[in-house]
Design an enzyme around this catalytic site. Structure first.
Site, short mmCIF file in Angstrom:
data_model
loop_
_atom_site.label_atom_id
_atom_site.label_comp_id
_atom_site.label_asym_id
_atom_site.label_seq_id
_atom_site.Cartn_x
_atom_site.Cartn_y
_atom_site.Cartn_z
N ASP A 56 0.94 -1.39 -0.08
CA ASP A 56 0.13 0.12 0.03
C ASP A 56 0.69 1.08 -0.07
O ASP A 56 2.05 1.22 0.49
CB ASP A 56 -0.91 0.16 1.38
CG ASP A 56 -2.10 0.75 1.14
OD1 ASP A 56 -2.31 1.51 0.03
OD2 ASP A 56 -2.88 0.62 2.02
N ASP A 74 -10.90 1.95 -3.26
CA ASP A 74 -11.62 1.73 -1.98
C ASP A 74 -13.00 1.56 -2.09
O ASP A 74 -13.75 1.09 -1.23
CB ASP A 74 -10.97 2.78 -0.86
CG ASP A 74 -9.67 2.23 -0.45
OD1 ASP A 74 -9.27 1.02 -0.61
OD2 ASP A 74 -8.92 3.02 0.42
C1 DGJ Z 1 -5.79 1.77 1.91
C2 DGJ Z 1 -6.29 0.78 1.07
O1 DGJ Z 1 -6.79 0.94 -0.21
C3 DGJ Z 1 -7.21 -0.25 1.82
O2 DGJ Z 1 -7.65 -1.28 1.00
C4 DGJ Z 1 -6.72 -0.71 3.14
O3 DGJ Z 1 -5.66 -1.52 2.85
C5 DGJ Z 1 -6.05 0.29 3.94
N1 DGJ Z 1 -5.22 1.19 3.07
C6 DGJ Z 1 -5.31 0.07 4.95
O4 DGJ Z 1 -4.74 1.14 5.86
#
Ligand code: DGJ
Length: 711
Positions: free
Chosen positions: A459, A528
């Site tokens: 991430d 997301d």
């Molecule tokens: C952002 C990501 O897009 C999510 O899927 C998740 O992993 C969060 N970060 C976790 O902090």
């Protein structure tokens, strides 16, 4: 692929003088990009379009525009290259020196060498053509052959010229949880730029790709359209400039914003790859060509399978402990997915990661949450017969962390101003080799301690702000570029040591979606936003450039108005996963999910490696349909969605695509919510593609999956 020197007769003062014209056609099966050397020794782009019939046609082309235009000479518009020489002269003139052609995996690489006769600086233009896929990639290497440093102010990967009566640009932009929405505009005199200055989470607002229709707006199946994308996991810029005579130039490369680059004597600067295809049959063909190219030559493990998974992020967020995870691993097994993926919240002891306010940088397992470490989880996964994946965000640091306390000098932040936090965190300075070692070490330590980790979700939630590097000291304007190069150094090391390790590229959703990044990652997290209606649009957007197997699509509880079937069917169009608490599902829904995973496993080869046809766009109305057809045209799957049908609206047939008109196909609905299957009926491929079938309904938020098999 051909390349030759063409000899022609030139009449000068009544005498026949033999002049040599160097013509460099770079062909794919359908297209040709033709360069030629002018009498003045400069390189010109004489043509880019449908492949012509041969030598004579290429020789007949009139001289076009100068190929890789430079600042400071006679041109009035945006250049590809701007060098400031040690004597203060800001001009560069490039003359053709030589070119070579060699075979590379899947195609041919042409390297055209240009040099400035006055300053000896050299530019190698690299153009790789992939004939079967009709894809090109182009980049430049700029060499400082002067006695002192030079400064690069502009350093494009590619400059392409077009000439058409009209130009229509489609860009893809949005925001967090709202990625990749298409926006169209006609280009007129002047400049249009699409760029990002976000540094790390570079694509949060805009994707690094575009479509450019020539003459008239291209549709799925009609029209001339260039689709281009830059392979660079950082700031990019596309410049479209229409000149006074209606010519258009497209300049693609790293965004030179805040990035003047000093090149020492004898050094060279390598630009990233600009990847492009020119279709004369609309956007659909361009996408399919790019998908093929990506799977064959670019995407990590492009031809391999992908794992279905259960992710705990939306089911638990930071609220979990060992027992809960052990039980979730059991649920992954029960569901029938290949892997359990542990997301954010498992690390930090001095500052445990109980929220996003702390602990990034401290990659030790939180002892009171997971007393038996990651080992207990990989062991449980093994016992259950599922793989184990782990989330990391290794480029970042929380100000509340031991790493920050120890190594403030590793953090990108201004020394004499207040710190600014995006999601309560800061970005590590990857231009610094020590930081690169540290970031590589995060993966390496985890893999050494827990060799059963089978997957990483990598991430990257913060853009680079307040940009300053303690390491770069006098070269602050190198940081945006050196950051990305540092990241690639780390990823090269990870790939070299763990070549078979699949990884998901994530940046707070789809904040990083480029083909250089995807040389290291098998897939990316699209957004997301997992509301299935929104995902119809988001996946439609990414599919313009990326194949389905690269797009992670998870079933979650976003939009409970949509049935589990609807949510699952949307996810099945990409790389399916689940991010849901199984206890939120009733018995029937759980049974449906389990059945769907089985169905998906049998459809996967076609969805992942087949040709994608976008049949009905969600942008055009109340319904959507997408189809995937196996390369041998014997098997296909079609997904149909009714989003917000109007009362008593007229419904139209969905016309299939990509089938063999002469074959007969059995079509039946599968994956119905009650576990049953529809009645099988036979049609010719021609009928399905010409007349189509009535696959839409007036039921709000309903979906259907059809299996198509040749008899
Ligand atoms: C952002 C990501 O897009 C999510 O899927 C998740 O992993 C969060 N970060 C976790 O902090």
């Amino acid at each position: 692929m051909k390349s030759w020197i063409l000899c022609g007769a030139l009449l000068t003062f009544g005498m026949n003088v033999l002049a040599e014209t160097t013509i460099i056609p770079i062909e794919t099966d359908n297209t040709a990009l033709v360069y030629a050397v002018g009498d003045n020794g400069r390189l010109y782009q004489n043509y880019f379009g449908k492949r012509l019939s041969g030598k004579a046609d290429y020789a007949a082309l009139p001289q076009g525009k100068e190929a890789y235009l430079t600042h400071g000479m006679e041109d009035y518009f945006e250049p590809a290259l701007h060098i400031n020489h040690p004597d203060g002269n800001p001009s560069t003139l490039l003359k053709y020196q030589s070119h070579t052609v060699k075979a590379v995996d899947g195609g041919t690489e042409t390297v055209i060498t240009l040099a400035d006769p006055e300053y000896a600086d050299r530019v190698d233009l690299h153009i790789v053509a992939y004939p079967k896929e009709n894809v090109y990639k182009e980049w430049a290497e700029i060499f400082n052959n002067e006695k002192k440093d030079i400064e690069l102010e502009k350093f494009a990967s590619s400059l392409l010229h077009f000439r058409a009566p009209k130009y229509y640009l489609t860009q893809y932009n949005g925001d967090w949880a709202s990625e990749v929405h298409p926006h169209d505009q006609e280009l007129h005199y002047g400049k249009k730029e699409i760029d990002t200055k976000l540094g790390a989470r570079a694509n949060m607002f805009v994707s690094p790709f575009f479509q450019l229709s020539l003459g008239k707006p291209a549709t799925e199946n009609e029209g001339d359209v260039l689709v281009g994308t830059l392979g660079w996991t950082g700031n990019f810029r596309f410049t479209f400039e229409v000149d006074n005579r209606g010519g258009l130039r497209v300049i693609s490369g790293i965004n030179p914003y805040g990035s003047a680059y000093t090149l020492g004597k004898g050094e060279s600067f390598l630009t990233p790859e600009f990847i492009f295809t020119l279709s004369d049959r609309g956007k659909g063909k361009a996408s399919r060509d790019l998908h093929d190219w990506a799977r064959n030559y670019s995407l990590k493990d492009g031809l391999s399978d992908r794992m279905t998974l259960l992710n705990n992020w939306e089911a638990t967020y930071f609220d979990f402990d060992q027992d809960k995870l052990v039980s979730l691993i059991g649920e992954a097994k029960e569901l029938g997915v290949d892997m359990f993926l542990l997301d954010d919240g498992w690390f930090g002891n001095k500052y445990p990661r109980h929220s996003d306010t702390q602990a990034l940088g401290d990659w030790d397992v939180t002892a009171d949450k997971l007393p038996d470490g990651i080992g207990r989880l990989t062991e449980e996964a093994k016992k259950q017969g599922v793989k184990f994946g782990l989330w990391i965000e290794p480029e970042m640091v929380s100000p509340k962390s031991e790493l920050y306390e120890k190594h403030k000098d590793w953090v990108i932040t201004l020394p004499n101003r207040d710190e600014y936090y995006f999601r309560n965190q800061l970005v590590l300075d990857l231009s610094n080799p020590k930081v690169q070692d540290y970031v590589f070490g995060i993966v390496d330590d985890l893999m050494t301690k827990y060799p059963d980790i089978a997957f990483f979700k990598w991430d990257c939630n913060s853009p680079i702000t307040n940009i300053y590097s303690t390491y770069e000291k006098m070269n602050q304007s190198h940081l945006y570029i050196d950051y990305v190069r540092g990241l690639y150094n780390v990823l090269d090391r990870v790939k070299a040591k763990y070549p078979a390790l699949p990884m998901m590229l994530c940046a707070g959703g789809g904040g990083r979606t480029d083909y250089e990044g995807l040389k290291y990652f098998t897939e990316f997290w699209c957004s997301d936003n997992t509301d299935p209606i929104e995902r119809l649009f988001i996946q439609w957007g990414y599919s313009q450039v990326f194949p389905a197997k690269a797009q992670c699509a998870h079933v979650t509880t976003w939009n409970r108005d949509a049935s589990v079937k609807f949510r699952v069917n949307v996810a099945m169009m990409g790389k399916m996963g689940f991010d849901i608490n199984l206890h939120d599902l009733n018995e029937g829904e759980l049974a449906y999910c389990k059945q769907s995973i089985k169905d998906y496993n049998s459809l996967k080869p076609v969805i992942f490696n087949g040709d994608q046809y976008r049949l009905v766009s969600p942008h055009d109305g109340n319904h959507a349909a997408t189809m995937y057809v196996g390369k041998d045209k014997k098997k296909a799957v079609l997904f149909a969605f009714d989003v917000h049908p109007r009362y008593d609206e007229a419904l139209y047939n969905v016309k299939f695509d990509g089938l063999d008109p002469s074959l007969t196909y059995n079509v039946r609905e599968i994956n119905k919510s009650d576990g049953s299957q529809g009645e099988e009926k036979s049609y010719s491929g021609s009928y399905l593609m010409t007349v189509g079938l009535p696959l839409f309904s007036t039921s709000k938020l309903s979906s259907r999956v059809y299996e198509v098999n040749s008899i």
